[in-house]
Scaffold this active site. Structure first.
Site, PDB file in Angstrom:
ATOM      1  N   ASP A   1      60.615 110.489  69.342  1.00 32.37           N
ATOM      2  CA  ASP A   1      59.624 110.568  70.096  1.00 32.37           C
ATOM      3  C   ASP A   1      60.065 110.850  71.661  1.00 32.37           C
ATOM      4  O   ASP A   1      60.306 109.912  72.327  1.00 32.37           O
ATOM      5  CB  ASP A   1      58.373 110.015  69.891  1.00 32.37           C
ATOM      6  CG  ASP A   1      57.062 110.562  70.818  1.00 32.37           C
ATOM      7  OD1 ASP A   1      57.462 111.411  71.770  1.00 32.37           O
ATOM      8  OD2 ASP A   1      56.041 110.073  70.446  1.00 32.37           O
TER       9      ASP A   1
ATOM     10  N   ASP B   1      57.664 114.089  67.144  1.00 29.23           N
ATOM     11  CA  ASP B   1      58.846 113.600  67.080  1.00 29.23           C
ATOM     12  C   ASP B   1      60.044 114.450  66.762  1.00 29.23           C
ATOM     13  O   ASP B   1      59.679 115.425  65.851  1.00 29.23           O
ATOM     14  CB  ASP B   1      58.980 112.553  65.802  1.00 29.23           C
ATOM     15  CG  ASP B   1      58.077 111.331  66.237  1.00 29.23           C
ATOM     16  OD1 ASP B   1      58.624 110.360  66.582  1.00 29.23           O
ATOM     17  OD2 ASP B   1      56.737 111.543  66.122  1.00 29.23           O
TER      18      ASP B   1
ATOM     19  N   SER C   1      69.752 115.504  37.909  1.00 27.78           N
ATOM     20  CA  SER C   1      71.081 115.105  37.216  1.00 27.78           C
ATOM     21  C   SER C   1      71.069 113.347  37.297  1.00 27.78           C
ATOM     22  O   SER C   1      72.149 113.099  38.127  1.00 27.78           O
ATOM     23  CB  SER C   1      72.274 115.559  38.054  1.00 27.78           C
ATOM     24  OG  SER C   1      72.027 117.052  38.314  1.00 27.78           O
TER      25      SER C   1
ATOM     26  N   GLY D   1      77.275 102.682  71.843  1.00 31.23           N
ATOM     27  CA  GLY D   1      78.073 102.676  70.427  1.00 31.23           C
ATOM     28  C   GLY D   1      77.530 102.763  69.125  1.00 31.23           C
ATOM     29  O   GLY D   1      77.799 103.176  68.297  1.00 31.23           O
TER      30      GLY D   1
ATOM     31  N   LYS E   1      54.082 104.689  67.603  1.00 27.34           N
ATOM     32  CA  LYS E   1      54.453 104.150  66.341  1.00 27.34           C
ATOM     33  C   LYS E   1      55.920 104.663  65.859  1.00 27.34           C
ATOM     34  O   LYS E   1      56.435 105.683  66.835  1.00 27.34           O
ATOM     35  CB  LYS E   1      53.523 104.953  65.258  1.00 27.34           C
ATOM     36  CG  LYS E   1      52.519 103.865  64.728  1.00 27.34           C
ATOM     37  CD  LYS E   1      52.980 102.590  64.582  1.00 27.34           C
ATOM     38  CE  LYS E   1      51.810 101.676  64.019  1.00 27.34           C
ATOM     39  NZ  LYS E   1      51.543 100.394  64.524  1.00 27.34           N
TER      40      LYS E   1
ATOM     41  N   ARG F   1      46.450 105.508  68.499  1.00 33.80           N
ATOM     42  CA  ARG F   1      47.034 104.203  69.487  1.00 33.80           C
ATOM     43  C   ARG F   1      47.868 103.304  68.216  1.00 33.80           C
ATOM     44  O   ARG F   1      47.949 102.105  68.786  1.00 33.80           O
ATOM     45  CB  ARG F   1      45.901 103.591  70.195  1.00 33.80           C
ATOM     46  CG  ARG F   1      45.022 104.347  71.016  1.00 33.80           C
ATOM     47  CD  ARG F   1      43.804 103.816  71.456  1.00 33.80           C
ATOM     48  NE  ARG F   1      43.246 104.769  72.478  1.00 33.80           N
ATOM     49  CZ  ARG F   1      43.387 104.807  73.553  1.00 33.80           C
ATOM     50  NH1 ARG F   1      44.292 104.229  74.337  1.00 33.80           N
ATOM     51  NH2 ARG F   1      42.767 105.793  74.454  1.00 33.80           N
TER      52      ARG F   1
ATOM     53  N   TYR G   1      53.476  97.630  72.593  1.00 35.72           N
ATOM     54  CA  TYR G   1      53.121  98.970  71.850  1.00 35.72           C
ATOM     55  C   TYR G   1      53.795 100.101  72.800  1.00 35.72           C
ATOM     56  O   TYR G   1      53.359 100.141  73.925  1.00 35.72           O
ATOM     57  CB  TYR G   1      51.745  99.229  71.763  1.00 35.72           C
ATOM     58  CG  TYR G   1      51.325 100.461  71.098  1.00 35.72           C
ATOM     59  CD1 TYR G   1      51.549 100.673  69.810  1.00 35.72           C
ATOM     60  CD2 TYR G   1      50.566 101.667  71.962  1.00 35.72           C
ATOM     61  CE1 TYR G   1      51.259 101.939  69.333  1.00 35.72           C
ATOM     62  CE2 TYR G   1      50.381 102.577  71.402  1.00 35.72           C
ATOM     63  CZ  TYR G   1      50.904 102.917  70.114  1.00 35.72           C
ATOM     64  OH  TYR G   1      50.612 104.139  69.281  1.00 35.72           O
TER      65      TYR G   1
ATOM     66  N   LYS H   1      52.779 109.370  63.111  1.00 34.03           N
ATOM     67  CA  LYS H   1      51.470 108.317  63.194  1.00 34.03           C
ATOM     68  C   LYS H   1      51.562 107.595  62.105  1.00 34.03           C
ATOM     69  O   LYS H   1      50.563 106.950  61.565  1.00 34.03           O
ATOM     70  CB  LYS H   1      50.163 109.185  63.386  1.00 34.03           C
ATOM     71  CG  LYS H   1      50.269 110.309  64.313  1.00 34.03           C
ATOM     72  CD  LYS H   1      50.242 109.950  65.657  1.00 34.03           C
ATOM     73  CE  LYS H   1      50.163 111.005  66.716  1.00 34.03           C
ATOM     74  NZ  LYS H   1      51.498 111.394  67.415  1.00 34.03           N
TER      75      LYS H   1
HETATM   76  P1  13P Z   1      53.198 108.540  68.609  1.00 31.57           P
HETATM   77  O1  13P Z   1      53.427 107.452  67.807  1.00 31.57           O
HETATM   78  O2  13P Z   1      53.204 109.621  67.694  1.00 31.57           O
HETATM   79  O3  13P Z   1      53.764 108.592  69.879  1.00 31.57           O
HETATM   80  O4  13P Z   1      51.676 108.377  68.662  1.00 31.57           O
HETATM   81  C1  13P Z   1      51.113 107.569  69.510  1.00 31.57           C
HETATM   82  C2  13P Z   1      49.615 107.285  69.787  1.00 31.57           C
HETATM   83  O5  13P Z   1      49.402 106.324  70.378  1.00 31.57           O
HETATM   84  C3  13P Z   1      48.797 108.071  69.110  1.00 31.57           C
HETATM   85  O6  13P Z   1      47.576 108.043  69.400  1.00 31.57           O
HETATM   86  P1  13P Z   2      68.088 117.252  35.574  1.00 29.03           P
HETATM   87  O1  13P Z   2      68.229 116.662  34.285  1.00 29.03           O
HETATM   88  O2  13P Z   2      69.202 118.357  36.116  1.00 29.03           O
HETATM   89  O3  13P Z   2      67.527 116.509  36.659  1.00 29.03           O
HETATM   90  O4  13P Z   2      66.704 118.326  35.428  1.00 29.03           O
HETATM   91  C1  13P Z   2      65.510 117.998  34.844  1.00 29.03           C
HETATM   92  C2  13P Z   2      64.475 118.864  35.260  1.00 29.03           C
HETATM   93  O5  13P Z   2      64.613 119.898  35.338  1.00 29.03           O
HETATM   94  C3  13P Z   2      63.256 118.146  35.881  1.00 29.03           C
HETATM   95  O6  13P Z   2      62.081 119.395  35.992  1.00 29.03           O
HETATM   96 MG    MG Z   3      54.154 110.219  71.081  1.00 27.34          MG
HETATM   97 MG    MG Z   4      55.018 110.522  66.881  1.00 26.02          MG
END
Ligand code: 13P
Ligand code: 13P
Ligand code: MG
Ligand code: MG
Length: 364
Positions: free
Chosen positions: A11, A52, A241, A102, A230, A264, A227, A131
């Site tokens: 974010d 985000d 497969s 790094g 989030k 929050r 805080y 959130k």
């Molecule tokens: P975010 O973690 O998405 O930034 O949201 C924070 C928040 O306090 C929402 O009320």
């Molecule tokens: P796979 O065996 O290739 O995963 O396919 C199974 C399938 O078609 C599920 O809907």
């Molecule tokens: Mg935010």
């Molecule tokens: Mg967020």
């Protein structure tokens, strides 16, 4: 040489408030990553879930590559500068450190990376949430890889019938433990039912240790000690497969389970599956959202995205989520809508409590 799919997010500022990302930020992130395409990166996709910024990248440099993490950090820093210019809300919110050293570990951004030999056909789903916290993936991942009432393949596909191995992290004590499904199903549930502490990090197919899923597990508040918004985690799941089918991977999200986050970062609410367009939390800064982008990997190229929750079959889940949101909201400041006391430690509530702590008198 193995292919790596890296999903790295932060974010870096919200528009309006914490509700979504500004189009200019997405544009800049695309422009910056484009410079690395055909060099360090094979391909990339830039998107946003709420406020985000999400960088989805393929490359051959493996997990935890200094180069790839450095590229993501640079994008987040430059986008933060633009966010500051635009005066977006909480510009640079998730960047806890100034200088890159790094690796993104402990620096704020969320990271989920998975490396594998690309199969004949390689469908993947990238889940991104806003959130909420990383433990929000526990219930759906358990259902995808361990619940035969969700995943028919666990019963009828000989290639998955042996089950899966889960790596669970204790994000408070920084420890990990492995559980084999289905034998240790009751054991794992004793932990992952407490998603604020125990978080599923990896899922492997048991018979050959094939990596099947990975999540971002960073807990911002535990790192910062306060805080800072989030975590708004991401999760990558490989499909088909001998792994759960795409429809089995999406199925748990038809049930909008309760997760911690919302207003929050202090409230429980339903996790609503939404399209990219609908990933714009507004009511009480929510309710919490999850979106799912599907890709077919083709020699590292990301064919897609396909917006999996845009489908009409998730309409009912959205309706239910809105009903649950309405019900939860009626509790106002009361638990269990508001989070429990231990989780509130990392919010601004302790500052309020300190104000009248001295006024308590002993009972006779
Ligand atoms: P975010 O973690 O998405 O930034 O949201 C924070 C928040 O306090 C929402 O009320
Ligand atoms: P796979 O065996 O290739 O995963 O396919 C199974 C399938 O078609 C599920 O809907
Ligand atoms: Mg935010
Ligand atoms: Mg967020």
């Amino acid at each position: 040489m193995e292919l790596t799919l890296s999903v790295i997010k932060a974010d870096i500022g919200g528009y309006i408030g914490h509700s979504r990302s500004h189009p200019k930020i997405l544009e800049l992130a695309k422009k910056l990553l484009n410079k690395h395409k055909g060099k360090e990166l094979i391909d990339f996709c830039v998107t946003a879930c709420g406020d985000d910024l999400e960088l989805i990248m393929t490359h051959k440099l493996g997990n935890n590559s200094e180069k790839i993490h450095g590229i993501a950090w640079d994008v987040f820093k430059k986008c933060t500068s633009l966010a500051k210019e635009l005066k977006l809300y909480g510009a640079g919110q998730d960047l806890l450190k100034d200088a890159f050293s790094g690796n993104l570990k402990g620096m704020g951004p969320g990271v989920a990376e998975i490396s594998f030999e690309e199969r004949k056909s390689e469908p993947v789903i990238v889940f991104m949430a806003d959130k909420t916290e990383p433990g929000a993936w526990n219930l759906p991942l358990f259902r995808i890889f361990a619940d035969p009432f969700n995943t028919a393949g666990l019963v009828i596909d000989p290639k998955m019938h042996q089950g899966f191995r889960f790596e669970v992290h204790d994000v408070v004590e920084h420890k990990k433990i492995y559980f084999d499904m289905p034998e240790e199903m009751y054991d794992i549930l004793a932990l992952i039912a407490e998603p604020a502490i125990y978080v599923i990090k990896h899922v492997f197919r048991k018979k050959d240790n094939m990596p099947a899923a990975v999540t971002s597990t960073q807990r911002l508040s535990l790192m910062a000690g306060r805080y800072v918004g989030k975590d708004d985690p991401v999760c990558i799941v490989r499909c088909q497969s001998g792994l759960p089918a795409v429809g089995e991977v999406l199925e748990p999200f038809a049930f909008p389970h309760l997760v911690a986050g919302w207003m929050r970062g202090s409230h429980n609410g339903p996790l609503m599956p939404v399209s990219v367009e609908q990933a714009t939390p507004s009511r009480f800064d929510g309710p919490p959202r999850v979106m799912a982008l599907g890709f077919q990997l083709s020699n590292g190229k990301l064919l897609g995205p396909v917006d999996m929750f845009a489908d009409i079959s998730f309409e009912y889940a959205r309706k239910r989520a809105n009903e649950i949101a309405d019900y939860m909201r009626r509790h106002g400041p009361f638990m269990p809508h508001r989070l429990a006391a231990d989780e509130m430690e990392y919010t601004t509530l302790p500052d309020v409590l300190r104000k009248f702590a001295r006024r308590f008198e002993k009972l006779d």
